[in-house]
Design an enzyme around this catalytic site. Structure first.
Site, PDB file in Angstrom:
ATOM      1  N   ASP A 428       0.860  -1.176   0.000  1.00  0.00           N
ATOM      2  CA  ASP A 428       0.000   0.000   0.000  1.00  0.00           C
ATOM      3  C   ASP A 428       0.905   1.238   0.000  1.00  0.00           C
ATOM      4  O   ASP A 428       2.029   1.178   0.499  1.00  0.00           O
ATOM      5  CB  ASP A 428      -0.886  -0.022   1.249  1.00  0.00           C
ATOM      6  CG  ASP A 428      -1.715   1.235   1.369  1.00  0.00           C
ATOM      7  OD1 ASP A 428      -2.457   1.543   0.433  1.00  0.00           O
ATOM      8  OD2 ASP A 428      -1.598   1.917   2.405  1.00  0.00           O
ATOM      9  N   ASP A 629      -1.167  -0.933   6.485  1.00  0.00           N
ATOM     10  CA  ASP A 629      -1.262  -0.459   7.864  1.00  0.00           C
ATOM     11  C   ASP A 629      -2.643   0.061   8.219  1.00  0.00           C
ATOM     12  O   ASP A 629      -2.879   0.445   9.353  1.00  0.00           O
ATOM     13  CB  ASP A 629      -0.240   0.658   8.107  1.00  0.00           C
ATOM     14  CG  ASP A 629      -0.678   1.972   7.487  1.00  0.00           C
ATOM     15  OD1 ASP A 629      -1.280   1.934   6.400  1.00  0.00           O
ATOM     16  OD2 ASP A 629      -0.423   3.026   8.098  1.00  0.00           O
TER      17      ASP A 629
END
Length: 749
Positions: A428, A629
């Site tokens: 990401d 995250d």
């Protein structure tokens, strides 16, 4: 159904078949048990059960009925201390038995061998000498070797067979054959009391070394547990009081002096200091802490005095969760262990069968009972199911321990194994490759504005003091970090999607996107090539205007983490493809992707589409790791073959991930893969050695080389004492090989 997970230390196991016996009993005979797994190396039982159908007491009773014991701490006892005391007592008992073996077996062996080689006079051949040998051998056989008889009896009673059966059977054949010669006048021949005594003593020595060496594989857990202070200084009614760590409550104000370890998790209320968090993150540089910052139990305070409010205590602290996570990973079974478990399940009966066949063939071919018996005993004592049982779990324990020391937490041993086989790592962007929050990157005053960069920053930040927009907050925070004094804006007004306006020191200013000013006559339509260049790098550009005069531009961006490029290169050097996945627009994504040099960029991917992108990559017959995250990363982390969760992220991401990077640094990913690859290599070495050891030495003990005169006599007629020595050495060598993982180099290149 309410499922409960329980981990209990078990004593009394001597080989992997003992572990299999416990698993089989609980999984098949105790209603309500969902799954039971025993780690022979760590001697821990992990059980998942339905609490409405069974209980811990029922499980413990079932384990005790088949001859093993469970360590359970009392109400006021520390479980880890209790286990350490019991383990130490067990080692002391084994040491006493070994010493008795040495005291009696050593003179027995020396005198017996001296007699056989004619080194002592004829008195040694007197009939009473065999009785003397009998007196020396008996304490070894039935005191030093008592555990093997008890273990063999319990296993045979439960219709299973383990290493105890082999040792008890092999040594008993030599002992009782010799006893028959002593007791029955009609029999004559050589006695083999020294053989049985030395076999038992050598194997006891090997098991003692094995127990001590196995303890070292769990050294990382002991280090983590040792980080927790026993007491804490708490402010009660204005007074500082020292209390036990177990008595600390959430909300207590705790005082930490320089050089002390922080007892529980909390938030600093007073004081500043540098805190060494290397035990948590693997990073050696202390972190500066001030009021409002969080601190973690087990970390080391620097040279400042701190007061903090306890937010998590006992089993809820981050350190307790890390310890529990590592213990669970060490207790779980890796898929690579399946083959060894299958072999171990049939190992002992097969070896007994080979021993009997060996005896029958040699007796039938040569007609000589004693040499045939000696070969049978050699087969029984050289076979080693322990090496097979220890090959995988000791390496897993060392690998997960090495990871914990570097801020890398493997939640399951399967994650440790699969990480070695990854082909692609998907990352990401926001919060993973980048910092996850906007910050000021460029402050450029216009040439004819007469302003410095500092003047421009102060004006922009003062104007944005009234803004709630993330970009505005980033500008204000950046200016404050620089120590700049800001003014309060007057007549402040925000224009959604464009910018803000207001008066600073009586002058009217507007700060916003370039598009906002292009629509107004009198303002330049082509602000500058510099703005376009900054935008091409994925930065958000804001223009400051006073009346119709362009004063300058300020750009804000979610900057790349310092270690991102290095981590991505390390992954590529390790042969992995790196893909960046983001919901940002293509232009911004490509700019970040180019900066960190990823192999592929997938932009404008909505949160709900991320898991689908991971699945599409998996359809290319590749193993995919996902790094994230945020909450929106959780489905993709779950879909991936291995989910890497940044430890500074949300609890959802951490719960979903398979590997936790508690330091929040991307460099933990190549480190995790290095640890995984080295661990799997060690397991393969261990399994190779264990299988080859048994495949080669069992036939050797059976006498397959006897017809070939070109081989040394020692190999053609392998003595049971040498077989026992080889058997003891095999397990120790496997555990020692696993311990090398603690010295493995996983530093960033």
């Amino acid at each position: 159904m309410n499922e409960t997970r329980l981990t209990l230390p078990v004593t009394g196991m001597t080989c992997t078949n003992c572990a299999a016996n416990i698993e089989r009993t609980l999984n098949k005979k105790v209603p309500g048990v969902v799954s039971a797994s025993v780690n022979f190396a760590s001697e821990k039982l992990t059980v998942e059960y339905i609490s409405s159908e069974t209980s811990m007491d029922t499980i413990v009773d079932a384990v005790k009925k088949i001859g093993f014991d469970v360590i359970i701490a009392g109400e006021n006892e520390d479980e880890e201390n209790m286990e350490e005391i019991v383990r130490e007592k067990e080692i002391q008992d084994q040491t006493r038995k070994f010493m008795v073996g040495v005291i009696f077996a050593l003179p027995l062996f020396i005198i017996s061998m001296s007699r056989d080689f004619g080194l002592i006079s004829t008195w040694s051949h007197a009939p009473w000498m065999n009785w003397f040998f009998f007196l020396l051998a008996t304490p070894v056989q039935f005191y030093t070797g008592l555990d093997y008889y008890i273990g063999a009896y319990r296993n045979l009673k439960n219709r299973t067979a383990n290493m105890d059966v082999l040792i008890a059977l092999g040594s008993s054949v030599a002992y009782f054959y010799s006893l028959a010669i002593v007791l029955l006048p009609g029999l004559s021949g050589h006695v083999y009391f020294e053989t049985s005594a030395v076999i038992i003593t050598l194997i006891k020595f090997g098991k003692l070394l094995e127990a001590r060496t196995k303890g070292k594989t769990g050294g990382a857990i002991k280090k983590l547990i040792g980080l927790v202070p026993k007491t804490a200084f708490v402010i009660k009614n204005g007074n500082e009081t020292q209390i036990a760590i177990s008595d600390v409550q959430v909300g207590d104000i705790i005082v930490i002096r320089p050089g002390e370890r922080i007892p529980v998790d909390g938030v600093i209320t007073d004081g500043e200091s540098a805190v060494d968090e290397s035990m948590l993150t693997g990073e050696p540089i202390p972190m500066d802490k001030k009021p409002g910052d969080t601190i973690t139990g087990g970390t080391m305070n620097g040279d400042g005095l701190l007061k903090f409010k306890a937010t998590r205590v006992g089993k809820d602290t981050a350190l307790s969760q890390i310890i529990r996570m590592v213990q669970e990973a060490q207790g779980s079974k890796a898929p690579i262990q399946a083959l060894a478990d299958k072999v171990a399940a049939i190992f002992v009966p097969v070896v007994i069968g080979i021993a009997v066949i060996t005896f029958g063939i040699w007796w039938g071919v040569t007609g000589e009972f004693v040499p045939s018996m000696i070969r049978m005993v050699a087969v029984l004592v050289i076979a080693c199911p322990c090496a097979l049982g220890l090959a995988t779990p000791t390496a897993i324990m060392a690998g997960t321990g090495k990871g914990a020391e570097n801020g890398i937490l493997f939640k399951r041993s399967q994650a440790l194994e699969n990480a070695a086989r990854l082909d692609i790592v998907v990352m990401d962007k926001t919060g993973t490759i980048t910092q996850g929050k906007p910050t000021v990157v460029d402050v450029i005053p216009a040439e004819d504005s007469g302003m410095t960069a500092d003047d421009l920053l102060i004006l922009c930040a003062s104007l944005e003091k009234g803004s709630e927009h993330p970009i505005g907050k980033a500008i204000v925070e950046f200016a404050r970090e620089k120590g700049r004094k800001l003014s309060d804006p007057e007549q402040f007004k925000a224009f959604s999607g464009f910018g803000v306006e207001g008066r600073i020191n009586g002058q009217a200013y507007r700060l916003g996107k370039p598009l906002w000013f292009e629509k107004e006559p009198g303002l330049p339509k082509d602000i500058s090539d510099g703005i376009l260049e900054l935008q091409s790098k994925g930065r958000t550009v804001m223009v400051l205007v006073k009346a119709s005069q362009l004063l300058g531009i300020i750009s804000v961006s979610d900057v790349v983490k310092p270690e991102s490029k290095k981590a991505i290169k390390a992954l590529q050097d390790a042969g992995l493809k790196v893909v960046m996945l983001t919901g940002d627009n293509l232009q911004a994504a490509l700019a970040i992707g180019k900066e960190v040099n990823v192999d592929e960029v997938k932009a404008e991917v909505r949160p709900e589409e991320k898991a689908g992108e991971v699945k599409a990559l998996q359809h290319q017959n590749t193993l995919v790791g996902m790094v994230g995250d945020g909450i929106n990363d959780a489905p993709a982390l779950a879909q991936a073959d291995i989910g890497f969760a940044i430890g500074t992220g949300t609890d959802v991401a951490i719960e979903t991930g398979d590997i936790i990077l508690s330091g929040g640094r991307l460099t933990g990913i190549p480190k995790a893969i290095k640890i995984s690859r080295k661990t799997i290599a060690t397991i393969r070495q261990n399994l190779f050695f264990a299988f080859v050891y048994n495949i080669v030495l069992i036939p050797l003990a059976a006498g397959v080389l006897a017809p070939f005169d070109s081989f040394p006599q020692m190999l053609r007629e392998l003595h049971p004492i040498l077989a026992a020595l080889a058997m003891a050495a095999s397990s120790i060598s496997v555990v020692t090989n696993s311990l090398r993982l603690y010295r493995a180099d996983i530093k960033e290149d």
